[in-house]
Scaffold this active site. Structure first.
Site, PDB file in Angstrom:
ATOM      1  N   SER A 125      -4.558  -0.545  14.516  1.00 23.89           N
ATOM      2  CA  SER A 125      -5.240   0.705  14.856  1.00 23.89           C
ATOM      3  C   SER A 125      -5.813   0.582  16.250  1.00 23.89           C
ATOM      4  O   SER A 125      -6.069  -0.537  16.731  1.00 23.89           O
ATOM      5  CB  SER A 125      -6.372   0.974  13.849  1.00 23.89           C
ATOM      6  OG  SER A 125      -7.265   1.959  14.331  1.00 23.89           O
ATOM      7  N   GLY A 143       0.814  -1.212   0.000  1.00 23.62           N
ATOM      8  CA  GLY A 143       0.000   0.000   0.000  1.00 23.62           C
ATOM      9  C   GLY A 143       0.842   1.254   0.000  1.00 23.62           C
ATOM     10  O   GLY A 143       0.516   2.247   0.651  1.00 23.62           O
ATOM     11  N   ALA A 144       1.926   1.241  -0.769  1.00 23.10           N
ATOM     12  CA  ALA A 144       2.866   2.364  -0.753  1.00 23.10           C
ATOM     13  C   ALA A 144       2.534   3.419  -1.793  1.00 23.10           C
ATOM     14  O   ALA A 144       3.358   4.291  -2.079  1.00 23.10           O
ATOM     15  CB  ALA A 144       4.288   1.850  -0.972  1.00 23.10           C
ATOM     16  N   TYR A 187     -14.400  -3.081  10.502  1.00 21.02           N
ATOM     17  CA  TYR A 187     -13.062  -2.491  10.460  1.00 21.02           C
ATOM     18  C   TYR A 187     -12.311  -2.805  11.753  1.00 21.02           C
ATOM     19  O   TYR A 187     -11.141  -3.223  11.725  1.00 21.02           O
ATOM     20  CB  TYR A 187     -13.156  -0.977  10.262  1.00 21.02           C
ATOM     21  CG  TYR A 187     -11.817  -0.284  10.244  1.00 21.02           C
ATOM     22  CD1 TYR A 187     -10.948  -0.453   9.169  1.00 21.02           C
ATOM     23  CD2 TYR A 187     -11.420   0.541  11.289  1.00 21.02           C
ATOM     24  CE1 TYR A 187      -9.709   0.172   9.141  1.00 21.02           C
ATOM     25  CE2 TYR A 187     -10.183   1.172  11.270  1.00 21.02           C
ATOM     26  CZ  TYR A 187      -9.337   0.993  10.196  1.00 21.02           C
ATOM     27  OH  TYR A 187      -8.107   1.608  10.180  1.00 21.02           O
ATOM     28  N   GLY A 198      -1.324   7.522   1.364  1.00 22.25           N
ATOM     29  CA  GLY A 198      -1.384   7.515   2.817  1.00 22.25           C
ATOM     30  C   GLY A 198      -0.018   7.496   3.467  1.00 22.25           C
ATOM     31  O   GLY A 198       0.930   8.117   2.985  1.00 22.25           O
ATOM     32  N   ILE A 199       0.107   6.734   4.558  1.00 21.76           N
ATOM     33  CA  ILE A 199       1.390   6.669   5.265  1.00 21.76           C
ATOM     34  C   ILE A 199       2.387   5.767   4.544  1.00 21.76           C
ATOM     35  O   ILE A 199       3.559   5.745   4.896  1.00 21.76           O
ATOM     36  CB  ILE A 199       1.220   6.216   6.727  1.00 21.76           C
ATOM     37  CG1 ILE A 199       0.727   4.769   6.807  1.00 21.76           C
ATOM     38  CG2 ILE A 199       0.291   7.160   7.477  1.00 21.76           C
ATOM     39  CD1 ILE A 199       0.706   4.226   8.232  1.00 21.76           C
ATOM     40  N   GLY A 200       1.920   5.044   3.520  1.00 21.18           N
ATOM     41  CA  GLY A 200       2.823   4.171   2.781  1.00 21.18           C
ATOM     42  C   GLY A 200       3.902   4.931   2.038  1.00 21.18           C
ATOM     43  O   GLY A 200       5.050   4.482   1.960  1.00 21.18           O
TER      44      GLY A 200
END
Length: 293
Positions: free
Chosen positions: A145, A19-20, A170, A23-25
């Site tokens: 999370s 997931g790069a 989630y 977001g934070i990726g």
């Protein structure tokens, strides 16, 4: 306060960041590459993957980074990607994820949040385990999370056919992430395998995980004020991935600082049962780390 300036020289190491492409990726992959690692970014969308790679190369000229296709909602894609990784793998950051959504299913028929956030990463880690154990001191970092505290694992309804709520689903997927990360460390410890497994909580971050449109207008306004930029949200992952002070089995949150998970995440019996069910569902049985000594 820990900062990315404290990341050691990573020259010679190889990292995979799922997931790069957003977001934070992106900042996670960027800082690893900036400090010398050869980074394999994964992306479901080719255009977004190329854009992320361009961002990293512009910020860190000469960075050893590349992007490869991976769709965690398709176990066939997970297997195909894993086959492209050769040689020792020093770091796997299980970062990708989907957020609260109406009930959907993956290519393989799993409820999407559980299928992508947990089962996809479980399968990927298992398929890459021989590569990880070929490295002298590999790490697996799995992004969870604080939503894990509201999750629950119902083994009689893993598909969530009887009751589905987008937020509870989630939370369940994030609880599964944390149970998996801690169980992986237990199994590594039992075998003497040179592997550290950590989980992280990035904090409320401006990413695509939480779609503000599902909230009321006043809550949307408050959320926009409360969220932090992705670079700050990436700090727990980067600390867990690189700090000499990090320890296997830790849960690292904003700060970064080590947090105590909710009691349900520490239930070793549930974690072991989830591990076995995950192997059955994905068809991926881990290279037997219990016999790695």
């Amino acid at each position: 306060m820990w900062t990315t300036d404290e990341i050691p020289d990573l020259t010679g190491s190889v990292a995979v960041v799922t997931g790069a492409s957003g977001g934070i990726g992106v900042p996670t992959a960027l800082e690893l590459a900036r400090h010398g690692a050869r980074v394999i970014l994964t992306a479901r969308d080719a255009d977004r993957g190329r854009a992320a790679l361009d961002t990293i190369r512009a910020a860190a000229p000469g960075a050893a980074a590349e992007v490869r296709a991976l769709d965690l909602a398709d176990l066939g894609s997970v297997r195909a990607f894993a086959e492209t990784v050769d040689g020792p793998l020093d770091l796997l950051v299980n970062n990708a994820g989907v957020g609260p959504m109406p009930r959907r299913t993956t290519v393989d028929g799993f409820e999407t949040q559980f299928g992508v956030n947990h089962l996809g990463h479980f399968a990927l880690t298992g398929l890459l385990m021989p590569r990880l154990l070929a490295a002298p001191a590999a790490r697996v970092v799995t992004v969870s999370s604080d939503a894990h505290s509201v999750g629950a694992i119902d083994f009689d309804d893993l598909a969530l056919d009887r009751r589905y709520g987008r937020f509870s689903a989630y939370g369940r997927s994030k609880l599964a992430n944390l149970l998996f990360a801690l169980e992986l460390q237990r199994r590594a410890d039992a075998s003497g395998a040179p592997l550290l497994s950590l989980a992280t909580h990035p904090g409320m971050t401006a990413t695509g995980i939480m779609k503000v449109g599902v909230l009321t207008r006043p809550l949307n306004a408050l959320l926009r004020l409360a969220v932090q930029p992705p670079a700050k949200g990436a700090l727990p992952s980067l600390y867990a991935a690189t700090s000499p002070e990090a320890r296997g089995g830790q849960y690292v949150g904003p700060g970064p600082k080590v947090l105590r998970p909710s009691p349900k995440a520490l239930d070793a019996a549930v974690a072991a049962r989830l591990w076995e069910r995950s192997q059955e569902l994905t068809g991926v049985r881990f290279w037997d780390i219990r016999q790695h000594s």
